[in-house]
Design a protein around this motif. Structure first.
Motif: not given
Lengths: 145, 178
Positions: A131-142
């Motif tokens: 879940a935190e990886l998904m959040l990081l990907l979203e912050y990175a623009g994904w």
């Protein structure tokens, strides 16, 4: 080797009776506990807590929230409509399905208390990581939307 | 008069019913309202349970012990991946897969492999793929699918790691080979 149909059928009925007894208990527990949950409490998360912490809290709520899997989807759909991050929804749905109080009790009954204890710990780690990886990907623009 | 000794599953089952009865006492809704409001779900779970028990009985008769011993009894990484993928592909509610898990356990499948199977099965079932895709979109669903396939064997590996500190009573030392 050919096995008589009656033998297979009898073993089916024996296992069905044993399983239905446990499933019935698990279902009753899940429905009773689910009727006590305050769904509004979930909405306070969005406004007052940072998103990485929302993920952690959602995963923990998912773990302790019992109930069959489909029960949580109407709540998730509502939270999604209200603009909650998908990583938070991910943590909630994965946390909810991976382990719950009634299945932990079932597993303790079948395999001993060490099995659900370790599975709970492992499930918490992998849920938070994904879940935190998904959040990081979203912050990175994904975008997952 | 001496009371007959109940099997462990029976004791756990009775405990769950007692806990449910206590929780029902505190619920703002009546028991009838709760059950009638969830009747479709209850029927669905009971049907899935009957099907899952049939699958587990079929496994117990059709799956040769030698196959299980050879391919799933050891906790190797490949077995964890196979078990996790099998779990993702297995339909049914969580309660209904325990008969299958018990059958696999009785056939000699190790606990880390069972954890990979349970994790794969619980994290994502085939029946929920269209449901979640409809609600949250294709990208969300794809992320769920990819992470499910990674998380299931990872759960088995972490279980092996934790077992070094808290070993299972029934797991022979040195059986975990991942």
């Amino acid at each position: 080797m050919k096995v008589p149909v009656s033998e297979v059928f009898n073993s089916y009925l024996r296992l069905l009776a044993k399983t239905m007894f446990l499933v019935g208990g698990g279902l009753a527990f899940a429905l009773a506990f689910g009727s006590l949950l305050d769904k509004e409490a979930m909405l306070t998360l969005k406004d007052n807590v940072s998103e990485p912490l929302q993920v952690v809290i959602s995963a923990l709520i998912g773990f302790v929230a019992p109930g069959p899997r489909y029960i949580i989807y109407p709540v998730l759909a509502k939270l999604f409509e209200m603009g909650l991050n998908l990583a938070v929804i991910y943590a909630l749905v994965v946390g909810h399905v991976l382990i719950e109080p009634s299945t932990a009790m079932l597993e303790a009954g079948f395999f001993g208390w060490r099995f659900p204890l370790k599975r709970f710990t492992v499930s918490l780690i992998i849920t938070l990581a994904a879940a935190e990886l998904m959040l990081l990907l979203e912050y990175a623009g994904w975008s997952f939307r | 008069m001496k009371m007959p000794k109940l099997p462990r599953e029976m004791k756990i089952g009775i405990g769950i019913y007692v806990l449910a009865a206590i929780l029902f006492c505190f619920s703002p809704q009546s028991v009838i309202e709760i059950f009638s409001g969830n009747i479709d779900l209850i029927v669905k779970i009971l049907i899935f349970t009957a099907v899952a028990v049939a699958i587990s009985v079929a496994i117990s008769y059709l799956l040769p012990l030698s196959f299980v011993r050879k391919y799933l009894s050891e906790s190797s990484l490949s077995n964890l991946i196979i078990a996790g993928t099998l779990g993702v592909a297995t339909p049914g509610p969580i309660y209904a897969i325990y008969p299958i898990v018990l059958t696999l356990k009785s056939k000699g499948v190790s606990n880390p492999v069972l954890v990979a199977f349970i994790t794969g099965q619980t994290i994502l079932g085939p029946a929920r793929i269209p449901f979640e895709m409809g609600l949250f979109g294709l990208d969300f669903m794809l992320y769920r699918l990819v992470t499910a396939l990674v998380m299931a064997p990872l759960a088995g590996l972490l279980y092996i790691w934790f077992s070094k500190w808290l070993p299972d009573p029934d797991e022979a030392p040195g059986k975990s080979g991942a």
